[in-house]
Design a protein around this motif. Structure first.
Motif, mmCIF file in Angstrom:
data_model
loop_
_atom_site.group_PDB
_atom_site.id
_atom_site.type_symbol
_atom_site.label_atom_id
_atom_site.label_comp_id
_atom_site.label_asym_id
_atom_site.label_seq_id
_atom_site.Cartn_x
_atom_site.Cartn_y
_atom_site.Cartn_z
ATOM 1 N N UNK A 227 0.780 -1.231 0.000
ATOM 2 C CA UNK A 227 0.000 0.000 0.000
ATOM 3 C C UNK A 227 0.807 1.275 0.000
ATOM 4 N N UNK A 228 2.131 1.175 -0.167
ATOM 5 C CA UNK A 228 2.968 2.376 -0.219
ATOM 6 C C UNK A 228 2.809 3.046 -1.580
ATOM 7 N N UNK A 229 2.770 4.358 -1.582
ATOM 8 C CA UNK A 229 2.745 5.108 -2.831
ATOM 9 C C UNK A 229 4.174 5.437 -3.254
ATOM 10 N N UNK A 230 4.390 5.544 -4.565
ATOM 11 C CA UNK A 230 5.734 5.790 -5.091
ATOM 12 C C UNK A 230 6.310 7.114 -4.603
ATOM 13 N N UNK A 231 5.448 8.074 -4.293
ATOM 14 C CA UNK A 231 5.920 9.389 -3.818
ATOM 15 C C UNK A 231 6.500 9.314 -2.411
ATOM 16 N N UNK A 232 6.162 8.272 -1.650
ATOM 17 C CA UNK A 232 6.646 8.142 -0.276
ATOM 18 C C UNK A 232 7.785 7.139 -0.144
ATOM 19 N N UNK A 233 8.342 6.721 -1.272
ATOM 20 C CA UNK A 233 9.480 5.796 -1.268
ATOM 21 C C UNK A 233 10.678 6.502 -1.882
ATOM 22 N N UNK A 234 11.798 6.516 -1.159
ATOM 23 C CA UNK A 234 13.029 7.157 -1.626
ATOM 24 C C UNK A 234 14.107 6.097 -1.854
ATOM 25 N N UNK A 235 14.927 6.317 -2.868
ATOM 26 C CA UNK A 235 16.048 5.431 -3.125
ATOM 27 C C UNK A 235 17.226 6.250 -3.617
ATOM 28 N N UNK A 236 18.381 5.599 -3.748
ATOM 29 C CA UNK A 236 19.576 6.272 -4.255
ATOM 30 C C UNK A 236 20.164 5.452 -5.388
ATOM 31 N N UNK A 237 20.569 6.119 -6.457
ATOM 32 C CA UNK A 237 21.101 5.459 -7.652
ATOM 33 C C UNK A 237 22.592 5.728 -7.801
ATOM 34 N N UNK A 238 23.308 5.779 -6.707
ATOM 35 C CA UNK A 238 24.712 6.203 -6.750
ATOM 36 C C UNK A 238 25.616 5.207 -7.463
ATOM 37 N N UNK A 239 25.159 3.974 -7.677
ATOM 38 C CA UNK A 239 26.026 3.005 -8.359
ATOM 39 C C UNK A 239 26.286 3.382 -9.815
ATOM 40 N N UNK A 240 25.571 4.366 -10.355
ATOM 41 C CA UNK A 240 25.761 4.777 -11.745
ATOM 42 C C UNK A 240 26.798 5.887 -11.905
ATOM 43 N N UNK A 241 27.313 6.429 -10.825
ATOM 44 C CA UNK A 241 28.083 7.665 -10.917
ATOM 45 C C UNK A 241 29.567 7.425 -11.171
ATOM 46 N N UNK A 242 30.220 8.447 -11.710
ATOM 47 C CA UNK A 242 31.642 8.359 -11.999
ATOM 48 C C UNK A 242 32.362 9.643 -11.593
ATOM 49 N N UNK A 243 32.126 10.754 -12.343
ATOM 50 C CA UNK A 243 32.908 11.974 -12.101
ATOM 51 C C UNK A 243 32.320 12.838 -10.986
ATOM 52 N N UNK A 244 31.021 12.761 -10.780
ATOM 53 C CA UNK A 244 30.396 13.523 -9.707
ATOM 54 C C UNK A 244 29.889 14.891 -10.082
ATOM 55 N N UNK A 245 30.273 15.401 -11.256
ATOM 56 C CA UNK A 245 29.883 16.763 -11.622
ATOM 57 C C UNK A 245 29.221 16.837 -12.996
ATOM 58 N N UNK A 247 30.132 15.680 -15.998
ATOM 59 C CA UNK A 247 30.988 15.951 -17.156
ATOM 60 C C UNK A 247 31.254 14.713 -18.009
ATOM 61 N N UNK A 248 31.308 13.549 -17.393
ATOM 62 C CA UNK A 248 31.715 12.361 -18.157
ATOM 63 C C UNK A 248 30.534 11.711 -18.874
ATOM 64 N N UNK A 249 29.319 11.964 -18.440
ATOM 65 C CA UNK A 249 28.144 11.421 -19.099
ATOM 66 C C UNK A 249 27.827 9.978 -18.756
ATOM 67 N N UNK A 250 28.582 9.373 -17.870
ATOM 68 C CA UNK A 250 28.365 7.957 -17.534
ATOM 69 C C UNK A 250 27.054 7.736 -16.799
ATOM 70 N N UNK A 251 26.594 8.756 -16.078
ATOM 71 C CA UNK A 251 25.469 8.548 -15.172
ATOM 72 C C UNK A 251 24.120 8.918 -15.761
ATOM 73 N N UNK A 252 24.079 9.380 -17.000
ATOM 74 C CA UNK A 252 22.798 9.869 -17.493
ATOM 75 C C UNK A 252 21.814 8.730 -17.742
ATOM 76 N N UNK A 253 20.567 8.969 -17.343
ATOM 77 C CA UNK A 253 19.452 8.065 -17.613
ATOM 78 C C UNK A 253 18.433 8.907 -18.365
#
Length: 278
Positions: A227-245, A247-253
């Motif tokens: 019964x949880x709504x998607x607006x009340x669920x938070x997650x983190x997608x940090x496994x996609x990151x590389x440069x952090x700023x 610039x490298x484009x690795x993290x774009x979805x």
């Protein structure tokens, strides 16, 4: 200052699980420490490295309520993390950051909190957990559901023991079938299944979910069934990151750059992204 690495002194190193270590770091320069204290919020991340070896991206595992130091937890998987795993107290490493957005814990105040994590994904969850437990009076019921492949793969074992003993925390631990030991007294089963069995109420509850993509997929389905709504669920997608700023484009979805607009998103925001790119 976003491009400048801060020299950090290793205070201690702690083995968490096979191939997984936690470093406690302190700032060498006071001006760097002041910058961090002014800018760090739970959920943000950084680039950790050693001069001459490179950098690796992972979360700040310590909470925003404890800014005297930085803790990071990582799995040894390549040249940089192998070098970091071999440092000793007193050695100098580097940190760049903090980058990214944050968990809006002030918006969680007055609500029940449900934390769900799998394996090495407990570190970013731990940052939020301690940020909230250090201000326990601001939140209602706290439930933590955490699982790993085996008992040996559970991280922060001392803190798990501490949370289990607290009267104001409900801790649900599980390991995958076959990962239990003869003296294991907690659950055996996959996190989504154990979550459904625990049946936390969605009423006035915020869920924070961190884990490998397959676990997130099935846990989101379990939360929806509860019964949880998607607006009340938070997650983190940090496994996609590389440069952090961004610039490298690795993290774009699609059009979203995870390292600039994330890594923290609601499930509703994740569901709006091109799923083939996740």
């Amino acid at each position: 200052m976003i491009y400048s690495p801060f020299p950090m002194r290793v205070v201690s190193k702690r083995a968490e699980a096979p191939g997984v270590n936690t470093l406690k770091l302190e700032f060498v320069r006071e001006e760097d420490h002041e910058f961090f204290k002014q800018n760090y919020k739970t959920g943000m991340f950084g680039l950790y490295g050693i001069f001459g070896e490179g950098e690796s991206t992972f979360c700040v595992a310590s909470p925003e309520t404890r800014k005297e130091y930085i803790e990071c937890t990582f799995r040894q998987s390549g040249r940089v993390t192998s070098t970091l795993a071999n440092v000793d107290a007193g050695d100098i490493v580097t940190f760049r950051g903090p980058y990214g957005n944050r968990f809006p814990i002030e918006e969680f105040e007055g609500k029940n909190l449900l934390f769900i994590a799998g394996g090495i994904a407990l570190p970013p969850t731990r940052s939020v957990i301690w940020s909230c437990l250090d201000q326990r009076e601001k939140y209602r019921d706290v439930t933590i559901v955490y699982g790993a492949r085996t008992v040996a793969d559970l991280v922060y074992k001392n803190e798990l023991d501490e949370w289990k003993k607290r009267d104001d925390v409900r801790l649900v631990l599980t390991v995958d079938p076959g990962g239990e030991t003869p003296d294991w007294q907690d659950h055996v089963g996959f996190v989504p299944t154990v979550l459904e069995q625990a049946a936390p109420s969605p009423e006035n509850t915020i869920a924070v979910l961190c884990g490998p993509p397959i676990m997130i997929k099935f846990t989101l389905a379990a939360l929806q069934k509860l019964g949880f709504t998607a607006e009340n669920v938070y997650t983190t997608l940090e496994n996609r990151m590389k440069c952090g700023v961004g610039k490298c484009g690795r993290c774009n979805v699609g059009s979203v750059y995870i390292c600039k607009e994330g890594p923290v998103f609601t499930a509703a925001e994740v569901q709006a992204m091109p799923q083939a790119d996740l």
